[in-house]
Scaffold this active site. Structure first.
Site, PDB file in Angstrom:
ATOM      1  N   GLY A 126       0.809  -1.218   0.000  1.00  0.00           N
ATOM      2  CA  GLY A 126       0.000   0.000   0.000  1.00  0.00           C
ATOM      3  C   GLY A 126       0.839   1.263   0.000  1.00  0.00           C
ATOM      4  O   GLY A 126       0.677   2.130  -0.857  1.00  0.00           O
ATOM      5  N   ALA A 127       1.738   1.358   0.965  1.00  0.00           N
ATOM      6  CA  ALA A 127       2.559   2.560   1.093  1.00  0.00           C
ATOM      7  C   ALA A 127       3.649   2.292   2.115  1.00  0.00           C
ATOM      8  O   ALA A 127       3.625   1.270   2.799  1.00  0.00           O
ATOM      9  CB  ALA A 127       1.709   3.748   1.544  1.00  0.00           C
ATOM     10  N   MET A 128       4.592   3.228   2.210  1.00  0.00           N
ATOM     11  CA  MET A 128       5.739   3.010   3.098  1.00  0.00           C
ATOM     12  C   MET A 128       6.089   4.286   3.856  1.00  0.00           C
ATOM     13  O   MET A 128       6.227   5.355   3.249  1.00  0.00           O
ATOM     14  CB  MET A 128       6.935   2.517   2.252  1.00  0.00           C
ATOM     15  CG  MET A 128       8.157   2.213   3.075  1.00  0.00           C
ATOM     16  SD  MET A 128       7.833   0.909   4.296  1.00  0.00           S
ATOM     17  CE  MET A 128       8.933   1.426   5.604  1.00  0.00           C
ATOM     18  N   GLU A 129       6.278   4.113   5.161  1.00  0.00           N
ATOM     19  CA  GLU A 129       6.405   5.243   6.093  1.00  0.00           C
ATOM     20  C   GLU A 129       7.814   5.814   6.227  1.00  0.00           C
ATOM     21  O   GLU A 129       8.140   6.380   7.279  1.00  0.00           O
ATOM     22  CB  GLU A 129       5.921   4.781   7.475  1.00  0.00           C
ATOM     23  CG  GLU A 129       6.835   3.759   8.205  1.00  0.00           C
ATOM     24  CD  GLU A 129       6.444   2.293   8.023  1.00  0.00           C
ATOM     25  OE1 GLU A 129       5.785   1.962   7.021  1.00  0.00           O
ATOM     26  OE2 GLU A 129       6.827   1.488   8.890  1.00  0.00           O
ATOM     27  N   GLU A 180       0.369   5.727   7.442  1.00  0.00           N
ATOM     28  CA  GLU A 180       1.808   6.018   7.259  1.00  0.00           C
ATOM     29  C   GLU A 180       2.219   7.196   8.130  1.00  0.00           C
ATOM     30  O   GLU A 180       3.307   7.199   8.704  1.00  0.00           O
ATOM     31  CB  GLU A 180       2.137   6.275   5.788  1.00  0.00           C
ATOM     32  CG  GLU A 180       1.693   5.178   4.816  1.00  0.00           C
ATOM     33  CD  GLU A 180       2.053   3.769   5.229  1.00  0.00           C
ATOM     34  OE1 GLU A 180       3.088   3.580   5.882  1.00  0.00           O
ATOM     35  OE2 GLU A 180       1.265   2.838   4.918  1.00  0.00           O
ATOM     36  N   GLU A 189       2.938  -2.422  13.501  1.00  0.00           N
ATOM     37  CA  GLU A 189       1.820  -2.541  12.557  1.00  0.00           C
ATOM     38  C   GLU A 189       0.465  -2.706  13.255  1.00  0.00           C
ATOM     39  O   GLU A 189      -0.508  -2.052  12.882  1.00  0.00           O
ATOM     40  CB  GLU A 189       2.067  -3.669  11.553  1.00  0.00           C
ATOM     41  CG  GLU A 189       3.254  -3.406  10.605  1.00  0.00           C
ATOM     42  CD  GLU A 189       3.173  -2.101   9.832  1.00  0.00           C
ATOM     43  OE1 GLU A 189       2.095  -1.487   9.780  1.00  0.00           O
ATOM     44  OE2 GLU A 189       4.218  -1.670   9.280  1.00  0.00           O
TER      45      GLU A 189
END
Ligand code: TRP
Ligand code: ZN
Length: 873
Positions: free
Chosen positions: A262-265, A299, A321
């Site tokens: 999905g996305a990365m922080e 994120e 998470e």
């Protein structure tokens, strides 16, 4: 074999070296990027060998304190660079290597997405960029210099603050970034490309101005506005609810089309799958907008829960998470509808997480054994992890939970810690005993809680007999009882709420009553009840368990009409559906919707209730969810039939109600408010039922609605109804949609997914055709998820008797094995559950897995899952 490659949680050792700082220089080039890494290495013990991670790299030079090492002073393998002799005191290590971003189709490390360079380092991708101690408990201060051709790559981005930049006279330019917050390598990021930038600012509660920058492909600026709004909402919310403020002067988000997840922080520089950034009414559904808000929030919230306080090792993944999913769920619930968000989360648990917990890959939220870390970014670690955090919240209350969070941050800011540290902070801040509770971290499998109710008229007492068991899972034959918060309420037959008083229960801030169930068995005695009450059990899904409690239709209908909480009303309807479906399957007889149920549902549909809730109530459980009530020999075909019959009967018996909703529709200009979202959802549910009941009559109506739609929510709903009900307009709508959206990949994904999730038997052939479609790029994860992962979840057609679904899926897995193992491993999941089916399907599935196991150079991602599935334990 995977056995030798496995890592165990119990083997954790503190690092022998730390890296205080790292100064990176990237000379970007498509095929040959040169990376220079200058590190200050601090030995933690005498004369240890320095072993750095590194994969798919070409090493050029190694220099220690200014002296170049000769090639006999180190050993390079396909996984490590080992230097036997290094100084005992802190030293400078400079390594130069090259990499080939253009050849990187795995999308881990540095790769190209369209015209841009970008990185993905979690979990173990940094080792594909340079040699390093690629483990989350090594925290270093990063400085990054990027050099690239200015024409193609006007934006050069990395973590932290832009401290210097300049032009060279060969057409290249450079930018130097410095991140003052020490971080593990998995949070490193680099992006270089040409973008449109949406800019804004956020003033923090202490009055600092933070620049917000959102980078999207040229021409997509309008579609980034909702993501920007969501970001500002997330920043404000975290200050207000959790007292947490942002800590840099700039926050950047880049949207890319090629992304595995999905996305990365990454610290100060999030990289997002474009599907969680780009949204406008024409191209995104209501659900897409809500997903953007939740992923942007997720994120952002990682900045504290993940980045400032990170994981000691990857077994602790749920530390960041589970907690961050809990936080993003609360964010969405505070901004939108709490009930809608809760029902969505419960459905994910019952369909996907229960399924995983009953699979060969079942693992505790904190796994003990891992071969390929990428295989553990799961619904168990994320969503069950969030349910475990939610149980702590239920047990301690909002006040107690926030006290625990404050202590957690106070103790551990800047550290890499464990799930035990988190629970200890919660326990210490509240003087709570969480010893039994901690079993939620170590035991896999979904507990079943049985509840028997006995009412005694003479003593006017209700007795609740509780018992719990957790099934064995791979590697865990026996289980201990877990600490289960059971929220419950009781009502009279007329639907008046009753007060429950007993020394075993306490009032809870949610309005329910709380029973803490901590043993294998317990008996709760509730006196002073003049008549047998109707009990709502496990309200708000207060624990991630399966409830086994016999309750009559009459009782459930009282709850459907009268329960205080919307989630409990929805649950009552679900209980009725599950019983109807499972009884029809068991008796091998057609499902009949009892008159009393139909009447009560009719009243409910006409009552003054949030339309969003009505829509959920009229969404019966899916085949996948019902399958979880069977541990072996899942009667797939019978379940499918019963679910179909249930829908048909609802459609027939409530036809006038649904038609009434449809006829009264009032289609105004599209607005993204909770009320409008609910209205649309109820309208589309109603349209589905009337078209199901009278397809010939309503095909033209669905087609007309499609053509008049000014927003994607309506378009997608109409198209899905037409295709899944095989209305005569289906091909016409499919063609129109394809023509309109062929150049908008994220929208065309909906077209792929609707077709591959259709319940009809020719779907296998249709999916095979779609794989040849000009716009189906098999190297793009979003395309694979839309077509192939949707097909894998289409239980009845994936498991078609002739095995064609299995063969088609394994052919694609074979292709992806060396292209993108992460995506391959996601597609293999539905094949691994062979033991739960009839012997015919078992044979076909097992044969397919055995063939896959023989692939030369089988990726560890696939090897772990396939071996685990075929293992005999
Ligand atoms: N930490 C990311 C998240 O949950 C997960 C993630 C993004 C990820 N990209 C990944 C995990 C690639 C493994 C591989 O927000
Ligand atoms: Zn996350």
């Amino acid at each position: 074999m995977t056995i030798t490659a496995a890592k165990f949680r119990s083997d954790y050792r503190a690092p022998e070296f730390l890296i205080q700082s790292i100064d990176l220089t990237f000379e970007l080039d498509e095929q040959c990027t040169r990376v220079t890494s200058r590190m200050r290495v601090v030995p933690q013990q005498q004369s240890a060998m320095l072993r750095l991670h590194g994969e798919h790299l070409s090493l050029q030079t190694v220099i220690i304190n200014g002296d170049a090492l000769s090639s006999d002073e180190y050993v390079v393998s396909d996984k490590y660079l080992e230097i036997r002799q290094v100084p005992d005191s802190p030293f400078e290590l400079v390594i130069t290597n090259t990499i080939n971003p253009a050849a990187n189709t795995a999308l881990e490390g540095l790769y190209k997405s369209g015209g841009a360079f970008c990185t993905q380092c979690e979990a173990e991708g940094f080792r594909r960029i340079t040699y390093y101690l690629d483990r989350p408990d090594v925290l270093a201060e990063f400085t990054t210099t990027i050099i690239a051709n200015k024409q193609d790559y006007p934006y050069l981005l990395s973590n932290g603050n832009n401290v210097e930049q300049g032009n060279n006279n060969d057409g290249t330019h450079w930018v130097k970034w410095h991140d003052p917050h020490p971080k593990p390598a998995y949070l490193f990021a680099l992006v270089a490309g040409d973008f449109d930038v949406l800019k804004d600012t956020f003033r923090t509660r202490t009055g600092r101005d933070v620049s917000l920058e959102l980078f999207v492909d040229k021409g997509n600026l309008k579609q980034a506005e909702y993501a920007m709004l969501s970001l500002k909402n997330a920043m404000r919310w975290d200050e207000q609810r959790f007292n947490l403020e942002y800590d840099l002067d700039i926050y950047m988000i880049v949207a890319v089309d090629f992304f595995n997840m999905g996305a990365m922080e990454n610290k100060g520089l999030n990289v997002f799958n474009s599907r969680y950034v780009l949204a406008d009414a024409k191209t995104a559904t209501d659900q897409d907008f809500l997903n953007v808000e939740s992923v942007i929030g997720h994120e952002y919230f990682h900045n504290w829960t993940g980045n400032r306080i990170t994981c000691r090792d990857w077994f602790q993944l749920s530390l960041k998470e589970g907690l961050t999913v809990f936080r993003d769920q609360e964010f969405s619930s505070d901004l939108g509808s709490r009930s809608v968000n809760r029902i969505d989360a419960i459905r994910i648990m019952r369909t996907h997480q229960f399924n995983e917990d009953a699979s060969p890959m079942a693992h505790p939220i904190r796994p003990d054994k891992v071969v390929e870390m990428n295989n553990f970014y799961t619904v168990t670690v994320y969503n069950k992890g969030a349910e475990v955090i939610r149980m702590l919240h239920t047990l301690l209350g909002e006040g107690g939970f926030q006290k625990g969070m404050r202590l957690y941050v106070e103790r551990h800011d800047g550290q890499a810690v464990t799930c035990d540290d988190f629970v200890a902070a919660m326990a210490d801040a509240n003087q709570a005993d969480l010893q039994t509770f901690k079993r939620w971290y170590s035991q896999a499998g979904t507990p079943t809680v049985r509840v028997e109710q006995v009412y005694d008229e003479h003593t006017q007492t209700l007795t609740l007999n509780f018992s719990q068991t957790t099934p064995p899972t791979p590697g865990q034959a026996t289980k201990l009882p877990v600490h289960i918060p059971v929220l419950l309420s009781a009502y009279s037959k007329e639907g008046e709420k009753l007060t429950l008083v007993s020394n075993q229960l306490r009032e809870h801030e949610s309005g329910s009553t709380l029973f803490e169930f901590t043993e294998a068995q317990a008996t709760v005695v509730i006196p002073n009840l003049p008549e047998r009450p109707v009990v709502a059990l496990l309200e708000n899904f207060s624990a991630p368990i399966k409830l086994d409690a016999v309750q009559s239709f009459t009782d459930n209908l009282v709850l459907l009409s009268h329960a205080d909480q919307e989630v409990s009303r929805w649950e009552a309807a679900q209980h009725i559906y599950v019983k109807l479906i499972c009884d029809a399957v068991a008796q091998q007889s057609p499902l009949v919707l009892p008159e009393s149920v139909a009447e009560a549902f009719t009243k409910f549909a006409q009552a003054n209730v949030d339309p969003a809730l009505k829509s959920f109530v009229f969404t019966p459980p899916t085949v996948e969810e019902i399958a979880e009530y069977y541990s072996t020999e899942i009667p797939l075909d019978a379940i499918f039939t019963a679910v179909q019959e249930l829908r048909q009967q609802l459609a027939a018996k409530l036809f006038d109600v649904f038609k009434g909703v449809w006829d009264a529709r009032n289609i105004a200009e599209y607005q993204l408010t909770g009320a409008e979202i609910g209205q649309r959802s109820w309208l589309h549910t109603s349209l589905y039922y009337i078209a199901l009941h009278a397809p010939a009559q309503y095909s033209a109506v669905v087609a007309e609605y499609y053509h008049q739609a000014d927003n994607m929510t309506a378009q997608q709903s109409a198209l899905q109804i037409a295709v899944h009900l095989q209305l005569s307009c289906q091909q016409q709508l499919l063609d129109a949609f394809e023509k309109q959206w062929q150049d908008t990949p994220l929208v065309l994904d909906k077209w792929f997914a609707i077709q591959s999730s259709a319940p009809q038997p020719e779907v296998v052939e249709r999916v095979a055709e779609l794989q040849q479609h000009a716009k189906f790029d098999r190297n793009n994860p979003n395309r694979q998820y839309a077509l192939m992962a949707s097909f894998g979840r289409n239980m009845t057609q994936f498991h078609r008797q002739d095995g064609a679904g299995y063969r088609m899926t394994s052919a694609m897995i074979r292709y992806l094995n060396d292209k993108n193992p992460q995506v391959a491993a996601r597609l293999v999941t539905p094949l691994t559950q062979w033991r739960r089916f009839d012997s015919h399907r078992q044979q076909l599935l097992k044969a397919e897995l055995e063939q896959l196991q023989k692939i030369p150079n089988l990726a560890t991602d696939l090897d772990e899952k396939i071996s685990q599935s075929l293992a005999t334990n």
